[in-house]
Design a protein around this motif. Structure first.
Motif, mmCIF file in Angstrom:
data_model
loop_
_atom_site.group_PDB
_atom_site.id
_atom_site.type_symbol
_atom_site.label_atom_id
_atom_site.label_comp_id
_atom_site.label_asym_id
_atom_site.label_seq_id
_atom_site.Cartn_x
_atom_site.Cartn_y
_atom_site.Cartn_z
ATOM 1 N N PRO A 144 -98.781 -46.659 45.300
ATOM 2 C CA PRO A 144 -97.500 -45.815 45.059
ATOM 3 C C PRO A 144 -97.739 -44.688 44.078
ATOM 4 O O PRO A 144 -98.792 -44.789 43.409
ATOM 5 C CB PRO A 144 -96.569 -46.646 44.512
ATOM 6 C CG PRO A 144 -97.223 -47.872 43.919
ATOM 7 C CD PRO A 144 -98.530 -47.962 44.620
ATOM 8 N N PHE A 145 -96.973 -43.475 44.415
ATOM 9 C CA PHE A 145 -97.011 -42.443 43.564
ATOM 10 C C PHE A 145 -95.627 -42.243 42.835
ATOM 11 O O PHE A 145 -94.773 -42.515 43.523
ATOM 12 C CB PHE A 145 -97.080 -40.994 44.199
ATOM 13 C CG PHE A 145 -98.609 -40.645 44.293
ATOM 14 C CD1 PHE A 145 -99.285 -40.001 43.292
ATOM 15 C CD2 PHE A 145 -99.401 -41.152 45.167
ATOM 16 C CE1 PHE A 145 -100.544 -39.632 43.367
ATOM 17 C CE2 PHE A 145 -100.762 -40.915 45.314
ATOM 18 C CZ PHE A 145 -101.205 -40.029 44.534
ATOM 19 N N GLU A 146 -95.535 -42.443 41.588
ATOM 20 C CA GLU A 146 -94.256 -42.066 41.010
ATOM 21 C C GLU A 146 -94.116 -40.887 40.628
ATOM 22 O O GLU A 146 -95.159 -40.250 39.972
ATOM 23 C CB GLU A 146 -94.326 -42.888 39.501
ATOM 24 C CG GLU A 146 -93.059 -42.753 38.642
ATOM 25 C CD GLU A 146 -93.183 -43.687 37.264
ATOM 26 O OE1 GLU A 146 -92.508 -43.182 36.437
ATOM 27 O OE2 GLU A 146 -93.713 -44.652 37.261
ATOM 28 N N ILE A 147 -93.181 -39.992 40.812
ATOM 29 C CA ILE A 147 -92.881 -38.470 40.689
ATOM 30 C C ILE A 147 -91.750 -38.263 39.522
ATOM 31 O O ILE A 147 -90.709 -38.699 39.669
ATOM 32 C CB ILE A 147 -92.627 -37.845 41.996
ATOM 33 C CG1 ILE A 147 -93.460 -38.000 43.050
ATOM 34 C CG2 ILE A 147 -92.266 -36.406 41.780
ATOM 35 C CD1 ILE A 147 -93.337 -37.427 44.361
ATOM 36 N N ARG A 148 -92.057 -37.693 38.562
ATOM 37 C CA ARG A 148 -91.054 -37.396 37.377
ATOM 38 C C ARG A 148 -91.206 -35.746 36.961
ATOM 39 O O ARG A 148 -92.206 -35.175 37.001
ATOM 40 C CB ARG A 148 -91.338 -38.072 36.166
ATOM 41 C CG ARG A 148 -91.309 -39.642 36.298
ATOM 42 C CD ARG A 148 -91.502 -40.001 34.870
ATOM 43 N NE ARG A 148 -91.832 -41.560 35.092
ATOM 44 C CZ ARG A 148 -92.082 -42.170 33.777
ATOM 45 N NH1 ARG A 148 -91.930 -41.542 32.655
ATOM 46 N NH2 ARG A 148 -92.439 -43.363 33.933
ATOM 47 N N LEU A 197 -102.195 -47.736 36.593
ATOM 48 C CA LEU A 197 -102.226 -46.272 36.763
ATOM 49 C C LEU A 197 -103.469 -45.967 37.093
ATOM 50 O O LEU A 197 -104.467 -46.296 36.249
ATOM 51 C CB LEU A 197 -101.642 -45.748 35.450
ATOM 52 C CG LEU A 197 -101.423 -44.182 35.613
ATOM 53 C CD1 LEU A 197 -100.627 -43.646 36.472
ATOM 54 C CD2 LEU A 197 -101.095 -43.836 34.034
ATOM 55 N N CYS A 248 -97.050 -36.422 38.910
ATOM 56 C CA CYS A 248 -97.031 -37.347 40.079
ATOM 57 C C CYS A 248 -98.302 -38.626 39.491
ATOM 58 O O CYS A 248 -99.499 -38.408 39.205
ATOM 59 C CB CYS A 248 -97.551 -36.758 41.203
ATOM 60 S SG CYS A 248 -96.526 -35.463 41.753
ATOM 61 N N TYR A 257 -100.823 -44.890 41.472
ATOM 62 C CA TYR A 257 -101.166 -46.391 41.169
ATOM 63 C C TYR A 257 -102.032 -46.696 41.946
ATOM 64 O O TYR A 257 -102.050 -46.579 43.202
ATOM 65 C CB TYR A 257 -99.703 -47.310 41.114
ATOM 66 C CG TYR A 257 -99.003 -46.847 39.780
ATOM 67 C CD1 TYR A 257 -99.329 -47.351 38.362
ATOM 68 C CD2 TYR A 257 -97.998 -45.887 39.800
ATOM 69 C CE1 TYR A 257 -98.314 -47.217 37.628
ATOM 70 C CE2 TYR A 257 -97.332 -45.356 38.653
ATOM 71 C CZ TYR A 257 -97.292 -46.064 37.800
ATOM 72 O OH TYR A 257 -96.659 -45.830 36.659
ATOM 73 N N GLU A 288 -100.677 -53.711 40.214
ATOM 74 C CA GLU A 288 -100.965 -52.233 40.292
ATOM 75 C C GLU A 288 -101.228 -51.569 39.000
ATOM 76 O O GLU A 288 -100.216 -51.763 38.114
ATOM 77 C CB GLU A 288 -99.876 -51.440 41.122
ATOM 78 C CG GLU A 288 -99.859 -51.954 42.602
ATOM 79 C CD GLU A 288 -98.399 -51.359 43.062
ATOM 80 O OE1 GLU A 288 -97.653 -50.982 42.580
ATOM 81 O OE2 GLU A 288 -98.554 -51.338 44.403
ATOM 82 N N TYR A 337 -93.974 -31.106 38.572
ATOM 83 C CA TYR A 337 -93.615 -32.605 38.415
ATOM 84 C C TYR A 337 -95.053 -33.168 38.191
ATOM 85 O O TYR A 337 -96.010 -32.859 38.663
ATOM 86 C CB TYR A 337 -93.233 -33.064 40.015
ATOM 87 C CG TYR A 337 -91.881 -32.261 40.230
ATOM 88 C CD1 TYR A 337 -90.753 -33.300 39.889
ATOM 89 C CD2 TYR A 337 -91.474 -31.229 40.665
ATOM 90 C CE1 TYR A 337 -89.383 -32.901 40.217
ATOM 91 C CE2 TYR A 337 -90.283 -30.747 40.657
ATOM 92 C CZ TYR A 337 -89.342 -31.500 40.591
ATOM 93 O OH TYR A 337 -87.838 -31.020 40.894
#
Length: 157
Positions: free
Chosen positions: A106-110, A78, A5, A8, A76, A3
């Protein structure tokens, strides 16, 4: 499964923190990263310099257009990325929800894309096209066909 992550950060908020507050946050984050490493979950990561140092490329009017700075002006930006090894998305969320960096932004998880098959198919097409354009001559085989570093997975470039 891997994943990606994306973390930001609000640069202005970070800049207004005292040095001791910033150091405490950094130390907490690195300590948690060390715990992820010890448990086999940290597969890589990089912090990014300020968005002020970014360069953005776009395809415009049939050519590449280069712009200084980030793509979009937002509060925000990256701040970095972490490559996480987790069983599934719920496990990734569980691991990252404990990361102190979430306090900074925040953290975006992909899920990471596995491009192994796509890369192999592309290499075969390009090899075939090169062979046809050279009237049957074959490129020298250096043994690297089909071999890519782990970073190639999930990255279209």
């Amino acid at each position: 499964m891997k994943y990606i992550c994306l973390g930001y950060i609000e640069e202005k908020k970070w800049e207004t923190m005292s040095e001791s507050e910033r150091n405490a946050m950094i130390d907490e984050c690195f300590a948690y990263d060390d715990a992820l490493r010890r448990n086999g979950h940290f597969a890589g990561g990089e912090a990014l310099q300020s968005a002020r140092n970014a360069t953005t490329l776009r395809w415009k009017n049939g050519k590449v257009s280069i712009t200084d700075g980030p793509f979009a002006e937002t509060k925000e930006q990256l701040g970095g990325l972490l490559v996480l090894e987790a069983r599934d998305l719920n496990h990734a969320i569980q691991l990252m929800s404990k990361h102190p960096g979430v306090k900074a932004g925040p953290f975006e998880i992909r899920p990471a894309a596995d491009l192994t098959d796509m890369i192999g198919e592309s290499e075969r097409r390009r090899s075939k096209a090169a062979g046809e354009s050279k009237l049957g001559s074959r490129p020298a085989d250096d043994g690297s066909a089909g071999r890519r570093s782990r970073r190639a997975k999930g990255s279209p470039v």
